[in-house]
Design a protein around this motif. Structure first.
Motif, PDB file in Angstrom:
ATOM      1  N   GLU A  19      44.782   6.330 116.348  1.00 11.00           N
ATOM      2  CA  GLU A  19      45.231   7.573 116.968  1.00 11.00           C
ATOM      3  C   GLU A  19      45.532   7.357 118.453  1.00 11.00           C
ATOM      4  N   PHE A  58      50.221  12.591 115.776  1.00 12.23           N
ATOM      5  CA  PHE A  58      49.971  13.899 115.177  1.00 12.23           C
ATOM      6  C   PHE A  58      49.379  13.752 113.773  1.00 12.23           C
ATOM      7  N   ARG A  59      49.927  12.848 112.973  1.00 14.48           N
ATOM      8  CA  ARG A  59      49.437  12.649 111.594  1.00 14.48           C
ATOM      9  C   ARG A  59      48.008  12.106 111.584  1.00 14.48           C
ATOM     10  N   ARG A  61      45.762  12.428 113.935  1.00 16.14           N
ATOM     11  CA  ARG A  61      44.900  13.503 114.442  1.00 16.14           C
ATOM     12  C   ARG A  61      44.656  14.549 113.359  1.00 16.14           C
ATOM     13  N   GLN A  62      45.713  14.927 112.649  1.00 10.81           N
ATOM     14  CA  GLN A  62      45.603  15.907 111.584  1.00 10.81           C
ATOM     15  C   GLN A  62      44.668  15.407 110.473  1.00 10.81           C
ATOM     16  N   THR A  63      44.777  14.149 110.110  1.00  9.63           N
ATOM     17  CA  THR A  63      43.913  13.574 109.089  1.00  9.63           C
ATOM     18  C   THR A  63      42.455  13.587 109.538  1.00  9.63           C
ATOM     19  N   GLN A  66      41.211  17.279 109.422  1.00 11.11           N
ATOM     20  CA  GLN A  66      41.028  17.722 108.037  1.00 11.11           C
ATOM     21  C   GLN A  66      39.822  17.057 107.393  1.00 11.11           C
TER      22      GLN A  66
END
Length: 86
Positions: A19, A58-59, A61-63, A66
């Protein structure tokens, strides 16, 4: 990654190296693209670094977010197992 012991102890950690690397790539790509744009040259590699790095940051961080939410949502699960095995 999360671990829960039967006695209620918990541990949760997500490696954040990728990240951070993607965030640095996005920032450097944006700066590089800006410098190339001001000097009158066009740099597709810098643009790809900026856009790709931003998207992947972004991906990642989103993972991470979640994963933490899922871990927090199933916090009662070990107690249900412990009560049925005793």
């Amino acid at each position: 990654m999360g671990v829960r012991a039967r006695d209620g102890r918990t541990a949760f950690a997500v490696p954040g190296g990728n990240e951070m690397i993607m965030l640095i790539t996005a920032v450097l790509g944006t700066i590089w693209f800006g410098v190339l744009l001001v000097t009158g040259r066009l740099g597709f590699l810098a643009l790809i670094m900026a856009v790709g790095g931003g998207y992947m940051w972004f991906r990642y961080r989103q993972t991470r977010i979640q994963g933490r939410a899922r871990y927090d949502a199933d916090s009662g699960f070990p107690h249900a197992i412990a009560s049925t095995t005793e």
